[in-house]
Design a protein around this motif. Structure first.
Motif, PDB file in Angstrom:
ATOM      1  N   ALA A  90     -30.461  49.111  38.629  1.00  9.02           N
ATOM      2  CA  ALA A  90     -31.315  50.281  38.859  1.00  9.02           C
ATOM      3  C   ALA A  90     -31.883  50.793  37.536  1.00  9.02           C
ATOM      4  CB  ALA A  90     -30.512  51.378  39.552  1.00  9.02           C
ATOM      5  N   TRP A  91     -31.028  50.817  36.480  1.00 15.64           N
ATOM      6  CA  TRP A  91     -31.528  51.248  35.170  1.00 15.64           C
ATOM      7  C   TRP A  91     -32.641  50.331  34.691  1.00 15.64           C
ATOM      8  CZ3 TRP A  91     -26.065  52.023  32.610  1.00 15.64           C
ATOM      9  CH2 TRP A  91     -25.594  53.288  32.963  1.00 15.64           C
ATOM     10  N   LEU A  92     -32.370  49.012  34.804  1.00 16.96           N
ATOM     11  CA  LEU A  92     -33.339  48.048  34.290  1.00 16.96           C
ATOM     12  C   LEU A  92     -34.639  48.096  35.075  1.00 16.96           C
ATOM     13  CD1 LEU A  92     -33.209  45.873  32.016  1.00 16.96           C
ATOM     14  CD2 LEU A  92     -31.090  47.066  32.459  1.00 16.96           C
ATOM     15  N   SER A  93     -34.567  48.409  36.382  1.00 16.87           N
ATOM     16  CA  SER A  93     -35.797  48.486  37.167  1.00 16.87           C
ATOM     17  C   SER A  93     -36.713  49.552  36.597  1.00 16.87           C
ATOM     18  CB  SER A  93     -35.469  48.770  38.631  1.00 16.87           C
ATOM     19  OG  SER A  93     -35.039  50.099  38.786  1.00 16.87           O
ATOM     20  N   MET A  94     -36.100  50.658  36.099  1.00 17.09           N
ATOM     21  CA  MET A  94     -36.924  51.725  35.518  1.00 17.09           C
ATOM     22  C   MET A  94     -37.349  51.374  34.105  1.00 17.09           C
ATOM     23  SD  MET A  94     -35.395  55.329  36.814  1.00 17.09           S
ATOM     24  CE  MET A  94     -33.661  54.998  36.945  1.00 17.09           C
ATOM     25  N   MET A  95     -36.420  50.764  33.331  1.00 16.00           N
ATOM     26  CA  MET A  95     -36.775  50.428  31.953  1.00 16.00           C
ATOM     27  C   MET A  95     -37.896  49.395  31.920  1.00 16.00           C
ATOM     28  SD  MET A  95     -34.537  48.956  28.843  1.00 16.00           S
ATOM     29  CE  MET A  95     -35.194  47.328  29.083  1.00 16.00           C
ATOM     30  N   CYS A  96     -37.821  48.443  32.861  1.00 12.93           N
ATOM     31  CA  CYS A  96     -38.865  47.422  32.909  1.00 12.93           C
ATOM     32  C   CYS A  96     -40.219  48.073  33.152  1.00 12.93           C
ATOM     33  CB  CYS A  96     -38.542  46.427  34.014  1.00 12.93           C
ATOM     34  SG  CYS A  96     -39.767  45.153  34.200  1.00 12.93           S
ATOM     35  N   TYR A  97     -40.234  49.105  34.016  1.00 16.13           N
ATOM     36  CA  TYR A  97     -41.517  49.763  34.265  1.00 16.13           C
ATOM     37  C   TYR A  97     -42.013  50.465  33.009  1.00 16.13           C
ATOM     38  CZ  TYR A  97     -45.279  51.607  36.995  1.00 16.13           C
ATOM     39  OH  TYR A  97     -46.538  51.852  37.471  1.00 16.13           O
ATOM     40  N   MET A  98     -41.092  51.052  32.246  1.00 15.02           N
ATOM     41  CA  MET A  98     -41.523  51.734  31.018  1.00 15.02           C
ATOM     42  C   MET A  98     -42.036  50.717  29.992  1.00 15.02           C
ATOM     43  SD  MET A  98     -41.355  54.666  31.978  1.00 15.02           S
ATOM     44  CE  MET A  98     -42.036  55.444  30.534  1.00 15.02           C
ATOM     45  N   VAL A  99     -41.381  49.544  29.924  1.00 14.40           N
ATOM     46  CA  VAL A  99     -41.894  48.484  29.044  1.00 14.40           C
ATOM     47  C   VAL A  99     -43.306  48.099  29.465  1.00 14.40           C
ATOM     48  CG1 VAL A  99     -41.601  46.063  28.403  1.00 14.40           C
ATOM     49  CG2 VAL A  99     -39.636  47.584  28.420  1.00 14.40           C
ATOM     50  N   MET A 100     -43.510  47.991  30.798  1.00 12.09           N
ATOM     51  CA  MET A 100     -44.841  47.651  31.304  1.00 12.09           C
ATOM     52  C   MET A 100     -45.849  48.738  30.958  1.00 12.09           C
ATOM     53  SD  MET A 100     -43.896  46.086  34.971  1.00 12.09           S
ATOM     54  CE  MET A 100     -45.496  46.265  35.692  1.00 12.09           C
ATOM     55  N   ALA A 101     -45.406  50.010  31.059  1.00 12.14           N
ATOM     56  CA  ALA A 101     -46.324  51.108  30.755  1.00 12.14           C
ATOM     57  C   ALA A 101     -46.725  51.076  29.281  1.00 12.14           C
ATOM     58  CB  ALA A 101     -45.671  52.444  31.103  1.00 12.14           C
ATOM     59  N   ALA A 102     -45.752  50.782  28.399  1.00 11.66           N
ATOM     60  CA  ALA A 102     -46.071  50.680  26.970  1.00 11.66           C
ATOM     61  C   ALA A 102     -47.056  49.543  26.734  1.00 11.66           C
ATOM     62  CB  ALA A 102     -44.785  50.462  26.170  1.00 11.66           C
ATOM     63  N   ALA A 103     -46.808  48.408  27.415  1.00 13.40           N
ATOM     64  CA  ALA A 103     -47.717  47.270  27.265  1.00 13.40           C
ATOM     65  C   ALA A 103     -49.097  47.606  27.823  1.00 13.40           C
ATOM     66  CB  ALA A 103     -47.134  46.051  27.973  1.00 13.40           C
ATOM     67  N   ALA A 104     -49.119  48.381  28.910  1.00 16.90           N
ATOM     68  CA  ALA A 104     -50.408  48.766  29.507  1.00 16.90           C
ATOM     69  C   ALA A 104     -51.205  49.623  28.530  1.00 16.90           C
ATOM     70  CB  ALA A 104     -50.178  49.525  30.813  1.00 16.90           C
ATOM     71  N   LEU A 105     -50.490  50.532  27.823  1.00 17.77           N
ATOM     72  CA  LEU A 105     -51.163  51.314  26.779  1.00 17.77           C
ATOM     73  C   LEU A 105     -51.725  50.378  25.719  1.00 17.77           C
ATOM     74  CD1 LEU A 105     -49.153  54.520  25.870  1.00 17.77           C
ATOM     75  CD2 LEU A 105     -51.488  54.326  26.680  1.00 17.77           C
ATOM     76  N   GLY A 106     -50.928  49.377  25.347  1.00 19.98           N
ATOM     77  CA  GLY A 106     -51.376  48.403  24.355  1.00 19.98           C
ATOM     78  C   GLY A 106     -52.625  47.674  24.809  1.00 19.98           C
ATOM     79  N   ARG A 164     -59.611  40.780  32.822  1.00 17.60           N
ATOM     80  CA  ARG A 164     -59.963  41.885  33.699  1.00 17.60           C
ATOM     81  C   ARG A 164     -58.764  42.285  34.549  1.00 17.60           C
ATOM     82  NH1 ARG A 164     -65.053  41.121  37.432  1.00 17.60           N
ATOM     83  NH2 ARG A 164     -63.436  40.566  38.896  1.00 17.60           N
ATOM     84  N   ALA A 165     -58.003  41.275  35.002  1.00 17.96           N
ATOM     85  CA  ALA A 165     -56.792  41.570  35.769  1.00 17.96           C
ATOM     86  C   ALA A 165     -55.856  42.437  34.951  1.00 17.96           C
ATOM     87  CB  ALA A 165     -56.094  40.269  36.165  1.00 17.96           C
ATOM     88  N   ALA A 166     -55.723  42.107  33.660  1.00 13.28           N
ATOM     89  CA  ALA A 166     -54.805  42.862  32.809  1.00 13.28           C
ATOM     90  C   ALA A 166     -55.257  44.301  32.674  1.00 13.28           C
ATOM     91  CB  ALA A 166     -54.714  42.203  31.436  1.00 13.28           C
ATOM     92  N   ARG A 167     -56.570  44.515  32.470  1.00 10.18           N
ATOM     93  CA  ARG A 167     -57.047  45.886  32.267  1.00 10.18           C
ATOM     94  C   ARG A 167     -56.919  46.712  33.535  1.00 10.18           C
ATOM     95  NH1 ARG A 167     -62.624  44.998  30.345  1.00 10.18           N
ATOM     96  NH2 ARG A 167     -62.182  42.813  29.928  1.00 10.18           N
ATOM     97  N   LEU A 168     -57.254  46.095  34.691  1.00  7.06           N
ATOM     98  CA  LEU A 168     -57.163  46.844  35.947  1.00  7.06           C
ATOM     99  C   LEU A 168     -55.716  47.175  36.287  1.00  7.06           C
ATOM    100  CD1 LEU A 168     -59.857  45.043  38.102  1.00  7.06           C
ATOM    101  CD2 LEU A 168     -59.977  47.288  37.054  1.00  7.06           C
ATOM    102  N   SER A 169     -54.810  46.178  36.107  1.00 12.95           N
ATOM    103  CA  SER A 169     -53.424  46.489  36.456  1.00 12.95           C
ATOM    104  C   SER A 169     -52.823  47.448  35.443  1.00 12.95           C
ATOM    105  CB  SER A 169     -52.583  45.221  36.592  1.00 12.95           C
ATOM    106  OG  SER A 169     -52.782  44.368  35.518  1.00 12.95           O
ATOM    107  N   ALA A 170     -53.331  47.446  34.198  1.00  8.61           N
ATOM    108  CA  ALA A 170     -52.827  48.416  33.222  1.00  8.61           C
ATOM    109  C   ALA A 170     -53.113  49.838  33.692  1.00  8.61           C
ATOM    110  CB  ALA A 170     -53.464  48.164  31.859  1.00  8.61           C
ATOM    111  N   ILE A 171     -54.310  50.056  34.248  1.00 10.95           N
ATOM    112  CA  ILE A 171     -54.647  51.396  34.754  1.00 10.95           C
ATOM    113  C   ILE A 171     -53.702  51.777  35.891  1.00 10.95           C
ATOM    114  CG2 ILE A 171     -56.430  52.736  35.917  1.00 10.95           C
ATOM    115  CD1 ILE A 171     -58.473  50.971  34.447  1.00 10.95           C
ATOM    116  N   LEU A 172     -53.477  50.819  36.790  1.00 14.27           N
ATOM    117  CA  LEU A 172     -52.589  51.092  37.927  1.00 14.27           C
ATOM    118  C   LEU A 172     -51.172  51.402  37.451  1.00 14.27           C
ATOM    119  CD1 LEU A 172     -52.603  51.084  41.044  1.00 14.27           C
ATOM    120  CD2 LEU A 172     -51.711  48.783  40.918  1.00 14.27           C
TER     121      LEU A 172
END
Lengths: 258, 219
Positions: free
Chosen positions: A66-82, A156-164
């Motif tokens: 459960a912890w990792l499920s949330m941490m993984c999302y935060m890693v994704m959010a940081a990458a999305a900002l990148g 384009r997939a990366a940019r659109l999913s980053a917004i999501l």
């Protein structure tokens, strides 16, 4: 003269990243295996709970997932900002590679929670705040994967999913604090608290070992998945080049036959 | 801005009956439920507000695909992007127009649907008020999904999938407030205020993400 680059900017060169991953990955795998061996040993040999009996051991699988499920999302959010802010090419790869791993952790957390819930709560599934919000997280992972598959162009997939991904970040604090904000069946936080963990050390040590093992497993899988994704893109690029060459080579021939 | 709003509303109401389809879908969803759960009037009265909420949510999601699709197909989306006004404002106005044309009729019709479900006057009023306040949130956050999916060749069904998880909190608090209004135990105001907060929050986040997606979507 070679321009000075920072650690992250230097990794923008995929070849350099691949060399680094190739060097680091064997160690990561070894550490992960050792940590899992220690964690699982502690999990199986530690005392059973006086109330829950042996089912308490499900916690050692469930809570880190459960912890990792949330941490993984935060890693994704940081990458999305990148992706959106710095247009870092590896950030695209990072959040695309993380989504299936996060979905898997979330599914594991839901599954083990359900297995624990049947004997403890008397139901496989209860619509309480924590369960509902984690289920929403699972749906969001699947939505992001679906979006990534629906767009052909990787950039384009990366940019659109980053917004999501960034829009979906709202859900993470909801999950984290759902047990404090709403008075529901799921127990409130007992390990990560301002006033220190309220959980007994007998259970804390195996849990900590497993959490560390899960974290290393996540980063190992993430690096490996990123490497696969880079290779996949290279193969796709090579195929495109080969196809266009074959087309050029094939074009004059019919005219000669006429 | 006013002209854009008027144009969008008129287009939705006249061209191709787009808004009417949403309305018919709403009727269908509400009419299907009694067949599914059985014509027990006491049960229907209890779940009535929730059914109306779910029906509005689904109809809104179905209609969202039209938010940017036509503009992209005839090229006027590029013109909108080139306006002097910030794209965020344009998206906001388009969302409001979309809400007026597609969602407002559903809300006006919702008390009638509630009557079919044997919902009492308090429940009818609560469902109406919560829908009026909460449904713009679905449109705002849906705009982000519609903008993400607009550049995809087969993005139509993707919008509900992407948006539904994010819209679930709106549904939870909308239905929660409706239930609270009909029961003596729970208070109506706390969930209702959270619903208001969600709408205001998504009024900022939704158009922002949508305009970002519209700019990133095509090169």
């Amino acid at each position: 003269m070679k321009p000075k680059t920072g650690m992250i900017a230097g990794l923008a060169n995929p070849t350099r990243f691949l060399t680094l991953v190739g060097r680091v990955l064997p160690f990561m795998i070894a550490i992960t295996l050792v940590l899992f061996a220690v964690g699982l040993f502690l999990s199986f040999t530690s005392e059973a709970d006086y109330q829950q009996g042996n089912t308490v051991r499900i916690m050692y699988i469930h809570v880190p997932a459960a912890w990792l499920s949330m941490m993984c999302y935060m890693v994704m959010a940081a990458a999305a900002l990148g992706t959106l802010v710095w247009r870092h090419p590896l950030a695209d790869v990072a959040h695309k590679a993380a989504a299936p791993i996060g979905a898997a952790f979330t599914f594991l957390a839901l599954l083990t929670g359900s297995l624990w819930g049947k004997p403890m709560w008397g139901a496989w599934w209860v619509w309480d705040a924590r369960l509902t919000s984690v289920f929403i997280l699972f749906l969001m992972y699947l939505g992001i994967i679906a979006l990534n598959r629906a767009v052909d162009e990787p950039q384009r997939a990366a940019r659109l999913s980053a917004i999501l991904i960034l829009v979906g970040v709202i859900n993470i604090p909801i999950i984290k604090f759902s047990v404090d904000w709403w008075n529901t069946l799921h127990q409130p936080a007992s390990v990560i608290r301002l006033d220190g963990p309220t959980i007994d050390p007998v259970f804390l040590w195996p849990l900590a070992a497993m959490a560390l093992a899960y974290t290393f497993a996540f980063f190992t899988m993430h690096l490996a998945a990123m490497r696969n994704e880079i290779y996949r893109r290279r193969v796709a690029a090579m195929r495109r080049v080969a196809a266009s060459r074959a087309e050029e080579a094939a074009r004059p021939q019919p005219r000669e036959q006429e | 801005m006013g002209a854009l709003y008027r144009r969008d509303v008129i287009l939705a109401l006249r061209a191709g009956g787009g808004a009417l389809v949403g309305l018919l879908f709403f009727l269908c969803v509400v009419a299907t439920v009694p067949f599914g759960v059985g014509p027990d009037l006491a049960l229907l009265a209890r779940i009535g507000p929730a059914i109306v909420w779910i029906a509005v949510l689904l109809s809104t999601l179905i209609g969202l695909d039209r938010l940017f699709r036509a503009e992209r197909d005839d090229g006027s989306l590029d013109l909108l992007k080139m306006q002097d006004e910030p794209l965020v404002l344009i998206v906001l106005v388009k969302c409001l127009a979309h809400w007026t044309a597609y969602v407002l009729p559903l809300i006006i019709l919702s008390p009638v649907m509630g009557l079919l479900m044997n919902v009492g006057p308090a429940g009818l009023g609560a469902a109406f008020i919560t829908l009026l306040v909460g449904s713009p949130a679905i449109t705002f956050i849906g705009a982000a999904g519609a903008a993400i999916a607009v550049s995809l060749p087969r993005g139509g069904l993707l919008v509900p999938i992407l948006i539904l998880p994010l819209a679930i909190p709106v549904l939870i608090f909308g239905v929660g407030a409706s239930y609270a209004a009909t029961s003596e135990i729970e208070a109506f105001l706390p969930p209702f205020l959270i619903l208001v907060a969600l709408t205001l929050f998504f009024a900022v986040v939704g158009p922002l993400a949508a305009s970002l997606a519209l700019r990133q979507g095509d090169d």
